[in-house]
Write an enzyme that holds these catalytic residues in place. Structure first.
Site, short mmCIF file in Angstrom:
data_model
loop_
_atom_site.label_atom_id
_atom_site.label_comp_id
_atom_site.label_asym_id
_atom_site.label_seq_id
_atom_site.Cartn_x
_atom_site.Cartn_y
_atom_site.Cartn_z
N ASP A 443 0.85 -1.28 -0.06
CA ASP A 443 0.00 -0.14 -0.03
C ASP A 443 1.01 1.39 0.03
O ASP A 443 2.02 1.17 0.31
CB ASP A 443 -0.89 -0.32 1.18
CG ASP A 443 -1.65 1.21 1.34
OD1 ASP A 443 -2.31 1.63 0.51
OD2 ASP A 443 -1.79 1.86 2.52
N THR A 445 -0.25 4.92 1.00
CA THR A 445 -0.38 5.97 2.20
C THR A 445 -0.13 5.14 3.50
O THR A 445 -0.89 4.22 3.86
CB THR A 445 -1.91 6.61 2.04
OG1 THR A 445 -2.03 7.19 0.73
CG2 THR A 445 -2.11 7.76 3.02
N ASP A 641 -1.67 -0.68 6.14
CA ASP A 641 -1.90 -0.08 7.38
C ASP A 641 -3.33 0.12 7.78
O ASP A 641 -3.67 0.43 8.82
CB ASP A 641 -1.02 0.77 7.70
CG ASP A 641 -1.64 2.22 6.86
OD1 ASP A 641 -2.16 1.99 5.87
OD2 ASP A 641 -1.50 3.29 7.41
#
Length: 753
Positions: A443, A445, A641
């Site tokens: 991922d 961000t 996250d």
């Protein structure tokens, strides 16, 4: 659970191999007594829905009991699902130390009595018909009392058909003791083949006693190591205070036990106190030492609304917080549970060792019988006595202690080494799988980037940059938009003064307009400038350059005249570029998958050197990407996250969560990087390789030891070198093999990651 499921458990649990756990377990294969036979009443093959924390078997999936008991399948003692800081010392460890002390005290004189006949000067002191009787008196309690837990486990293994190390210990020492007792009480029943040159029958009380004592010593050492693991986890739990100050309805404080704190309670934390549970700041501001969680020595500033983690240390300010997670739900408890789960889980490679052990025990028994037969038929006199010695020696030296310790010791030490480096590994399968991954889906961000926009550049159409930033901050000061926060942070960091604008009007999705010192100031998108009839062509070249870098553009105008352009973008995390380069150099294909727009994603990809960039993905799209890569035959790890990453994390071969991310991401992952530093992926890769290399070395040591030891014990060297191996020396060799495996596993503590 169905009967079919129970049958599957029995099939897959052919041997118990001393798994590690925070609360030391009783091990059928290693002779760890669990304190009695299984009641069979409370133990189930599935945890009842809604049941609280009970006791589980780390070797047999699904075996559960609400109270301490033994596993009905492998015989090992069930261990607590959760460990608490007030968990008492392991009674089995205390009991085994007592048994070993008694065994050592009684075995030493037995050894002297038996071996004294070979020492000049001592032989006359120990000569006499009383000698074997005294050996019997001293050795019998060693065999029957000190060795009772071992015989109990051996009998259970015979009944269940799950042969293990203790099957051999029981057979070997039992045979030696019964033979010696028979020779002492009924010597006339033995034929000449069992008698020596002086016409007497040999005794092996010392062999049985020494073997039992050596095995007990091994259990004390192993249980002691497990007790230290338990103590370490209890110390971690001890970071949270025992009590907290709860605010009552009238605003006063009351001191309460931490166990009675509930979600929603307001708590007061005074300077220098530890945060009792997880929650958020309601009142006050100050610094909190979070080194327990992040390893960073600098304290973190906390203001109203910011998160607090239980166990961290408050600085010199008084804070009022609201409890959000208590008991087992706190991050501290999760860390303990993850370490404990990793330490008692089994790597798939362990199943290979278990399968081999299932065939190994019957093969050893057959080898023992064959050795006896060959010696009895063609061996030198006393042929039958030599046959018994060879048979017992084979049984003893073949005890697969080293085989049983090979995998769990490496997993235990490896998981601990990872935890020290900020890598929490939920299960042993993740340790094994990490070295095999060839694709990493990551991922953007919050994983590759900081997860919050920052001002990365500024272009001026005339005024100084400080004036542009001051006017922008003035109109953005009342907004909670992430872009506004970036502007305000930049103004604060650069010590740029500003006064909040008056009459601020927000145009949804476009920008803000207000009055500053009588001038009309606007800050927003190009579309907002167009609506206000502001000409932006003066900075068109800079705007194009900023856009290609993936930045979001914030135009600033004063009295309908463009004065500046601010570029805002999520910054790449420190070390991310280095980590990506190291992973790619290691042959791993890195794929960025993000919900951000493709242009911004491509810019970050270029900065990090990632060629395969997928932008604008929804949660289902990320999961589909992982599924497609797996369908191509790739072994995929996913790092993320957020909530949007959870489906892909769960679907990947190995899910990796940032410790700074959401709970659902961490729950969906097998590995958590506590500090949120992607360089931890490189460390985890190195840890996996080091651990698996260590396991393979241990298995090699164990198999080679048994492959060489059994023939020597059977007497194959006797025709060439005249060498035989007594049961006592076989027991010593068996213990040394276990020490070599443990010593090799402990090398992982200093592995460079």
């Amino acid at each position: 659970m169905s009967s079919h499921a129970h049958k599957k458990i029995e099939t897959e649990s052919s041997c118990c191999h001393g798994e590690s756990s925070p609360a030391p377990a009783a091990h059928a294969c290693c002779g760890h007594g669990g304190g009695g036979k299984s009641s069979g009443k409370a133990v189930t093959t599935g945890k009842p829905e809604g049941a609280g924390a009970g006791y589980i078997c780390p070797m047999c999936p699904g075996v559960w009991s609400p109270e301490p008991d033994n596993c009905p399948i492998c015989g090992m003692a069930l261990e607590p699902e959760m460990i608490a800081r007030d968990t008492p010392p392991n009674p089995e460890y205390i009991d085994m130390r007592r048994r070993f002390a008694v065994g050592a005290l009684l075995t030493l004189p037995v050894f002297i009595l038996a071996m004294g006949e070979m020492v000049p000067g001592l032989d006359r002191l120990v000569a006499g018909t009383w000698n074997p009787w005294l050996q019997a008196v001293l050795a019998t309690p060693v065999v029957l009392w000190v060795g009772f837990p071992f015989f109990e486990r051996g009998w259970n293994s015979l009944k269940s058909g799950h042969f293990n190390m203790f099957t051999l210990i029981a057979l070997g020492t039992g045979a030696a003791w019964i033979y010696s007792v028979a020779a002492l009480l009924l010597p006339d029943m033995f034929p000449d083949g069992f008698r020596g040159a002086d016409g007497t029958v040999g005794f092996y009380f010392e062999s049985a006693a020494v073997i039992i004592t050596l095995v007990a010593l091994g259990q004390v050492l192993e249980l002691g190591a497990r007790e230290k693991t338990s103590d370490a986890l209890k110390a971690l739990l001890g970071l949270a205070p025992l009590t907290a100050r709860r605010l009552t309805a009238d605003g006063s404080d009351e001191e309460v036990e931490i166990d009675v704190i509930e979600v929603g309670d307001r708590l007061r934390i005074r300077p220098g106190e530890r945060i009792p549970v997880d929650g958020r700041v309601l009142e006050g501001a100050g610094s909190v030492d979070e080194s327990m969680l992040t390893g960073e020595p600098l304290p973190v500033e906390k203001n109203a609304g910011e998160a607090l983690v239980g166990g961290t240390l408050n600085g010199n300010a008084t804070l009022v917080m609201e409890a959000e997670r208590v008991g087992r739900d706190t991050m501290l408890s999760h860390i303990v549970a993850m370490v404990a789960d990793a330490q008692r889980s089994r790597a798939p490679v362990q199943k290979v060792a278990d399968a081999v052990a299932g065939y190994f025990v019957p093969a050893v028994v057959l080898s023992s019988l064959a050795a006896f037969a060959v010696w009895a038929l063609v061996g030198p006199e006393p042929a039958l006595a030599h046959g018994v010695i060879a048979a017992v020696s084979v049984l003893i030296i073949a005890c697969p202690c080293a085989l049983g310790l090979a995998t769990p010791m490496s997993i235990m030490v490896g998981a601990g080494r990872g935890a020290a480096a900020g890598i929490l590994i939920r299960d042993a399968e993740a340790i094994e799988g990490f070295e095999k991954i060839d694709t990493l889906v990551v991922d953007k961000t919050g994983t590759l980037t900081e997860g919050r926009p920052e001002i990365v550049d500024l272009a001026s159409a005339g005024p100084e940059s400080e004036e542009i930033l001051s006017l922008a901050a003035a109109v953005e000061s009342g907004s909670e938009h992430p872009l506004s926060a970036a502007v305000l942070r930049a103004a604060q960091n650069r010590s740029v003064a500003y006064e909040p604008a008056k009459g601020v009007v927000a145009e949804t999705g476009m920008g803000l307009k207000g009055t500053v010192d009588g001038a009309v100031v606007a800050a927003g998108s190009a579309r907002f400038m167009e609506a206000l009839a502001v000409d932006v062509t003066a900075l068109a070249e800079q705007a194009d350059r900023f856009s290609r870098s993936g930045a979001t553009l914030l135009y600033v105008a004063k009295n309908e005249t463009l004065i500046g352009l601010i570029a805002v973008r999520d910054r790449v995390k420190a070390g991310a570029e280095e980590a990506v380069a190291d992973l790619q150099k290691d042959g791993i294909r890195v794929v960025m998958a993000t919900g951000d727009n493709p242009q911004a994603a491509a810019a970050i990809g270029r900065e990090l050197g990632i060629k395969d960039v997928r932008g604008g993905l929804m949660p289902a799209d990320k999961a589909e990407l992982v599924s497609d890569l797996k369908a191509e035959g790739r072994i995929v790890a996913m790092a993320g996250d957020g909530i949007n990453d959870a489906p892909a994390l769960a679907l990947a071969d190995i899910g990796i969560a940032m410790g700074t991310g959401t709970d659902i991401a961490k729950e969906s992952a097998a590995v958590t990087l506590v500090k949120g530093d992607i360089r931890g992926l490189v460390k985890a890769r190195h840890l996996s390789r080091a651990t698996m290399r260590n396991i393979r070395q241990n298995l090699f040591f164990a198999f080679i030891y048994n492959a060489l030891g059994v023939p020597v014990a059977a007497g194959v060297l006797y025709p060439v070198l005249g060498v035989t191996l007594s049961p006592m020396l076989a027991a010593a060799a068996m213990s040394l093999s276990s020490v070599s495996v443990i010593g090799n596993a402990l090398r992982l503590r200093t592995a460079k990651l």
